[in-house]
Design a protein around this motif. Structure first.
Motif, short mmCIF file in Angstrom:
data_model
loop_
_atom_site.label_atom_id
_atom_site.label_comp_id
_atom_site.label_asym_id
_atom_site.label_seq_id
_atom_site.Cartn_x
_atom_site.Cartn_y
_atom_site.Cartn_z
N TYR A 53 0.82 -1.21 0.00
CA TYR A 53 0.00 0.00 0.00
C TYR A 53 0.85 1.26 0.00
O TYR A 53 0.48 2.27 -0.61
CB TYR A 53 -1.00 -0.01 1.16
N GLU A 54 2.01 1.24 0.65
CA GLU A 54 2.92 2.38 0.62
C GLU A 54 3.38 2.66 -0.81
O GLU A 54 3.58 3.82 -1.19
CB GLU A 54 4.15 2.11 1.49
N ARG A 55 3.56 1.62 -1.59
CA ARG A 55 4.09 1.75 -2.95
C ARG A 55 3.00 1.69 -4.02
O ARG A 55 3.29 1.79 -5.20
CB ARG A 55 5.12 0.65 -3.19
N ASP A 56 1.77 1.47 -3.61
CA ASP A 56 0.64 1.38 -4.54
C ASP A 56 0.80 0.23 -5.54
O ASP A 56 0.62 0.40 -6.74
CB ASP A 56 0.43 2.72 -5.26
N PHE A 57 1.15 -0.95 -5.03
CA PHE A 57 1.27 -2.15 -5.84
C PHE A 57 0.09 -3.07 -5.56
O PHE A 57 -0.30 -3.25 -4.40
CB PHE A 57 2.57 -2.90 -5.53
N SER A 58 -0.47 -3.67 -6.59
CA SER A 58 -1.58 -4.60 -6.42
C SER A 58 -1.11 -6.06 -6.41
O SER A 58 -1.81 -6.93 -5.91
CB SER A 58 -2.62 -4.41 -7.51
N HIS A 59 0.04 -6.32 -7.00
CA HIS A 59 0.63 -7.66 -7.03
C HIS A 59 2.10 -7.54 -6.65
O HIS A 59 2.77 -6.60 -7.07
CB HIS A 59 0.53 -8.27 -8.44
N ILE A 60 2.56 -8.50 -5.86
CA ILE A 60 3.95 -8.47 -5.42
C ILE A 60 4.60 -9.81 -5.71
O ILE A 60 4.11 -10.85 -5.25
CB ILE A 60 4.06 -8.20 -3.91
N PRO A 61 5.71 -9.82 -6.45
CA PRO A 61 6.44 -11.07 -6.64
C PRO A 61 7.01 -11.58 -5.32
O PRO A 61 7.44 -10.80 -4.48
CB PRO A 61 7.58 -10.70 -7.60
N VAL A 62 7.00 -12.90 -5.16
CA VAL A 62 7.56 -13.55 -3.98
C VAL A 62 8.84 -14.26 -4.43
O VAL A 62 8.82 -15.03 -5.40
CB VAL A 62 6.57 -14.55 -3.36
N LEU A 63 9.93 -14.00 -3.71
CA LEU A 63 11.24 -14.55 -4.08
C LEU A 63 11.70 -15.58 -3.05
O LEU A 63 11.39 -15.47 -1.87
CB LEU A 63 12.27 -13.43 -4.16
N ASP A 64 12.52 -16.54 -3.53
CA ASP A 64 13.12 -17.50 -2.60
C ASP A 64 14.40 -16.89 -2.03
O ASP A 64 14.73 -15.72 -2.30
CB ASP A 64 13.36 -18.85 -3.27
#
Length: 158
Positions: A53-64
């Motif tokens: 929400y701080e960055r206004d992203f709706s999808h976030i990649p998840v990394l290993d």
């Protein structure tokens, strides 16, 4: 030199020409995307939601742990689950992410800053976003969406 307008033989040929003309050779780098925001698979959902929400992203990649993309979280869906009591703030994002399908028959499509926008547009007909990586695929550079393409076209007046 004479030119003539010929009718397109198939919609596919016509649409490929249209996309190439629409972007005039532009590449992903020309979109001027925000730097990517990713979370580690061990991150809590509360922290991921706050940062999204701080960055206004709706999808976030998840990394290993080696910074390779495993999947993504859809922020609105995750927030709904949390607010409905179906997820705890301290739960890890890996438990709520959508995994990327990685098989020999379905390999990754590599999108880099140098990928033509016509190719990105075609990719986005099958995906809600594209992860843009550096050419050697060592890190995530940005995320690209159809909205980014639409904004680019409207800014350029193509």
């Amino acid at each position: 030199m004479a030119t003539a307008a010929l009718p397109a033989q198939t919609g596919q040929v016509h649409s490929a020409t249209t996309a190439a003309e629409k972007y005039r050779g532009a590449v992903v780098e020309d979109l001027q995307l925000q730097p990517a925001f990713c979370v580690k698979s061990s991150e809590t959902i509360l922290r991921a939601i706050e940062q999204a929400y701080e960055r206004d992203f709706s999808h976030i990649p998840v990394l290993d742990s080696q910074r390779r993309p495993l999947g993504y979280i859809e922020v609105a869906t995750l927030k709904e689950r949390w607010e409905a009591g179906k997820a705890d703030a301290s739960d890890k994002v890996i438990n709520y992410m959508t995994r990327f399908k990685r098989t020999a028959s379905q390999p990754y499509t590599v999108i880099t800053p140098y990928t033509p926008l016509a190719e990105l547009e075609e990719f986005l007909t099958r995906s809600i976003f594209a992860i843009v990586t550096d050419p050697s695929r060592k890190f995530v550079v940005a995320l690209a969406t159809t909205h980014d393409l639409e904004t680019f076209v409207s800014r350029r007046g193509f």
